[in-house]
Design an enzyme around this catalytic site. Structure first.
Site, PDB file in Angstrom:
ATOM      1  N   LYS A  76      33.761 -17.450   9.418  1.00 43.82           N
ATOM      2  CA  LYS A  76      32.346 -17.606   9.089  1.00 43.82           C
ATOM      3  C   LYS A  76      31.688 -18.762   9.827  1.00 43.82           C
ATOM      4  O   LYS A  76      30.545 -18.656  10.260  1.00 43.82           O
ATOM      5  CB  LYS A  76      32.192 -17.798   7.584  1.00 43.82           C
ATOM      6  CG  LYS A  76      32.277 -16.477   6.860  1.00 43.82           C
ATOM      7  CD  LYS A  76      31.942 -16.605   5.402  1.00 43.82           C
ATOM      8  CE  LYS A  76      32.178 -15.257   4.751  1.00 43.82           C
ATOM      9  NZ  LYS A  76      32.121 -15.289   3.334  1.00 43.82           N
ATOM     10  N   GLU A 101      25.094 -24.751   1.951  1.00 38.80           N
ATOM     11  CA  GLU A 101      24.175 -23.722   2.424  1.00 38.80           C
ATOM     12  C   GLU A 101      22.996 -23.605   1.468  1.00 38.80           C
ATOM     13  O   GLU A 101      23.078 -24.023   0.323  1.00 38.80           O
ATOM     14  CB  GLU A 101      24.893 -22.355   2.447  1.00 38.80           C
ATOM     15  CG  GLU A 101      25.601 -22.058   3.737  1.00 38.80           C
ATOM     16  CD  GLU A 101      26.217 -20.689   3.733  1.00 38.80           C
ATOM     17  OE1 GLU A 101      26.157 -20.000   2.698  1.00 38.80           O
ATOM     18  OE2 GLU A 101      26.757 -20.304   4.776  1.00 38.80           O
ATOM     19  N   ARG A 151      36.127  -3.830  11.073  1.00 42.66           N
ATOM     20  CA  ARG A 151      37.013  -2.728  10.696  1.00 42.66           C
ATOM     21  C   ARG A 151      36.155  -1.538  10.287  1.00 42.66           C
ATOM     22  O   ARG A 151      34.950  -1.654  10.171  1.00 42.66           O
ATOM     23  CB  ARG A 151      37.895  -3.128   9.520  1.00 42.66           C
ATOM     24  CG  ARG A 151      37.057  -3.593   8.348  1.00 42.66           C
ATOM     25  CD  ARG A 151      37.890  -3.897   7.139  1.00 42.66           C
ATOM     26  NE  ARG A 151      37.199  -4.795   6.250  1.00 42.66           N
ATOM     27  CZ  ARG A 151      36.356  -4.420   5.300  1.00 42.66           C
ATOM     28  NH1 ARG A 151      36.078  -3.151   5.116  1.00 42.66           N
ATOM     29  NH2 ARG A 151      35.770  -5.294   4.519  1.00 42.66           N
TER      30      ARG A 151
END
Lengths: 220, 464
Positions: free
Chosen positions: B112, B206, B307
């Protein structure tokens, strides 16, 4: 002492005639069997838990992705049904490679008899288990073989994946806790025994049988 | 030489890969563990091997060698996002094809903090916050003050802050800070938690976005520098632990004016940014770019899933190439073997709306705790607009294994418009019957009621 349990006597006779139990040895994972360290009829030893001891006699060598692993005997006994055709062949996980014929000792026979004589509470699913707090306290105070439980009592708490589920005694009757088969918070596979309960009126007879076995079989 | 694929997964995705391989005319090999001896994917496969664990790389590679496979399909979950596995598959003495993106992409886009840094370089909007892990209390306070001031200067309402463990995920090690005075104790708590559970003391700060919609973009790239997208999906309805429960494609409701912004413009922008990042990284397989959208039309890149996803079929159901429905798993396998796409973005047409419902045995009223037990009855009426993907047999009892997710079935519903798809979804939920007992002897509960309630919530901004 008048209560008779013919099935127990039958089981005891069976053990007298054939005091052996057969333990299959499975491969833990896939791979190639490179070498057998034993022949059919060999005597192997299981780990005894002594200081600086190598745990168990080596049985065979399993190679996978350039790593070799020695598979050792987990119990002492005689090797039989050795599958020589597996040599240098690819084997899947959990395929049976050989069997160990193990002679039962006095304690093992007692626990085998108890498994069929007691009312066993089995693990309903693969999870971790603890005794219910009140029961654990009682057991600590009074000791095993003395604590009484009856229908509807909370026995265990099953804990797994953020869940906590109590397990109650559903069988009718008054029981005495006779055996514990697990350590708290250990991962227990499904259908493994957790607690052995004995009907109160059955207790004297059970103790008589245990005494009988102790007299008959030599202790190891 | 004929290609042969090792399917390193179980359940629904294993069945889908078997189906795709059959249609492509490729050989396949299945693996299974002792819990799955009775499973459907084992019965359908002609060649199968028993392994000790689906996460055991050595077992999978040993079986791949023994069965003379040329490629490995990891599915989703298990080893699909493990870059070490992808790297080992392609870098060994007898290299195999990894049906998925390159291992570098899995490693870098899966991280991330790295993704945030890269996105900032490419001017892609990310959730405002620190890009480096913080270890020090004073530094954290300075960064938090700075962030708090910029946020509440720009926005019309009060933002609060989130303190997260840098190595965390799945809703663990996260705390909200409403007031800067609370920051220090919360920071200390999260740092201690991160050290204990992830072995890494790094903490990031954040902004907390109050109301969001969760929209994702489906990307497909090939080894010949071709990149296309298959539109957007809306995955706003999730469980407490942020697992998706309802997915819907397309991701925006075009014919309703409930948004305070230009939908087409925002959709184009997030798709273009996703493609930009895919091109920059030479991304060569299927992948999903997840975005958070606020009621004012601000958007932030949250993460990239390297994926195939559970919900791939909702996008496939509405995407047509030359009037033929697309199959993303087939495309994924084709692309991994180095084939060209044979179509461009202009050839992809979107038609209708598709909704996926995940039926899970869980107690939605008590924090979505998963349940296990036995299913005695699982029934639904077949409909032309409905496809139910399940590994639960309809003709006999089924024990839900405790080792895996209690996901029972995926129901994919198609409609010409959103309204008709919604009506059909509710019709299916009224019709479907799942009966059984938990291992505790109680009645088995599923999330059907929760889905019924939440279907009316679709396309609304929900509190994050």
């Amino acid at each position: 002492m008048e209560i008779e349990y013919p099935e127990l006597n039958l089981l005891l006779q069976k053990f007298r005639a054939n005091p052996y139990k057969i333990y299959p040895v499975f491969t833990p994972h896939t791979g190639y069997i490179k070498e057998f360290k034993v022949k059919e009829g060999d005597l192997v030893k299981g780990p005894t838990g002594k200081w600086l001891e190598k745990p168990g006699s080596p049985l065979f060598i399993l190679e996978r992705e350039k790593n070799t692993k020695i598979i050792r005997a987990q119990i002492s006994g005689i090797v039989q049904n050795l599958k020589m055709e597996f040599l240098n062949k690819f084997v899947e996980a959990e395929s049976c490679v050989l069997e160990i014929k193990h002679q039962l000792s006095q304690e093992e026979i007692i626990s085998e008899i108890l498994l069929s004589a007691l009312y066993i509470i089995k693990a309903p699913e693969t999870a971790r288990y603890v005794l219910s707090p009140s029961l654990a306290l009682k057991l600590e105070k009074e000791g095993i073989g003395k604590v009484k439980v009856k229908t509807g009592d909370e026995l265990l708490i099953m804990t797994f994946m953020k869940r906590e589920t109590p397990i109650y005694l559903s069988q009718e009757g008054d029981f005495v806790i006779y055996r514990l088969y697990f350590t708290p918070f250990q991962l227990i596979q499904k259908d493994q025994p957790l607690i052995g309960l004995c009907l109160e009126e059955k207790l004297p007879y059970l103790e008589k049988i245990v005494k009988k076995i102790k007299k008959e079989w030599p202790s190891s | 030489m004929k290609e042969r694929v090792l399917i390193a997964n179980r359940g629904e995705i294993a069945l889908r890969v078997i189906e795709a391989c059959k249609e492509l005319g490729i050989d396949y090999v299945a693996v299974y563990t002792k819990e799955d001896e009775e499973s459907l994917h084992v019965k359908l496969a002609e060649k199968k091997y028993r392994i000790s664990d689906y996460k055991d790389m050595n077992d999978l590679l040993a079986v791949a060698d023994e069965a003379k496979c040329t490629a490995i399909h990891p599915g989703y979950g298990f080893l699909s996002e493990d870059y070490r596995f992808a790297r080992r598959v392609v870098k060994r003495e007898r290299p195999l094809i990894f049906i998925g993106p390159s291992w570098e992409a899995i490693r870098d886009l899966g991280n991330k903090l790295f993704l945030k840094k890269l996105a900032k370089e490419l001017n892609i909007p990310v959730i405002p916050g620190t890009t480096q892990p913080i270890f020090n209390e004073i530094e954290a306070e300075l960064k938090a003050e700075e962030l708090y001031e910029t946020l509440n200067f720009q926005g019309n309402y009060n933002y609060s802050l989130m303190v997260k463990a840098a190595a965390g995920g799945g809703g663990m090690g996260i705390a909200e800070v409403r007031n800067l005075d609370e920051l220090r104790p919360v920071f200390r708590k999260i740092r201690a938690y991160a050290k204990r559970f992830f072995g890494d003391e790094g903490v990031i700060i954040e902004a907390k976005i109050p109301y969001i919609q969760h929209v994702e973009v489906q990307i497909l790239g090939s080894k010949h520098n071709e990149y296309v997208h298959f539109g957007t999906r809306n995955c706003t309805i999730q469980s407490l632990s942020k697992q998706k429960r309802i997915e819907i494609a397309p991701g925006f409701l075009y014919d309703r004016g409930e948004y305070g912004f230009d939908i087409k413009k925002i959709e184009n922008e997030i798709i273009n940014y996703s493609l930009k990042l895919a091109k920059y990284f030479k991304y060569d397989n299927v992948g999903t770019w997840e975005w958070l959208i606020t009621p004012e039309g601000k958007y932030f890149l949250m993460e990239v899933n390297t994926r195939i996803q559970v919900e791939n079929e909702v996008s496939a159901k509405i995407s047509y190439v030359n009037n033929k429905q697309i199959n993303l798993i087939k495309e994924q396998i084709r692309v991994a073997f180095g084939e060209k796409l044979t179509y461009s973005q202009q050839d992809i047409k979107f038609k209708g709306t598709s909704i996926e419902l995940r039926l899970v045995a869980e107690d939605t009223k008590r924090g979505f705790i998963p349940l296990s037990g036995t299913i005695t009855k699982f029934f639904w009426t077949p409909k032309p607009w409905l496809s139910v993907r399940t590994h639960v047999p309809q003709d006999k009892f089924y024990n839900i294994p405790t080792q895996f997710d209690p996901n029972l079935a995926l129901a994919i519903i198609y409609g010409d418009s959103f309204e008709s798809a919604k009506k059909r979804a509710l019709e299916f939920l009224e019709d479907v019957k799942i009966e059984g007992t938990t291992s505790n002897g109680e009645r088995l509960i599923t999330n059907i009621e929760f889905l019924k309630e939440k279907i009316n919530w679709l396309y609304k901004f929900i509190p994050a």
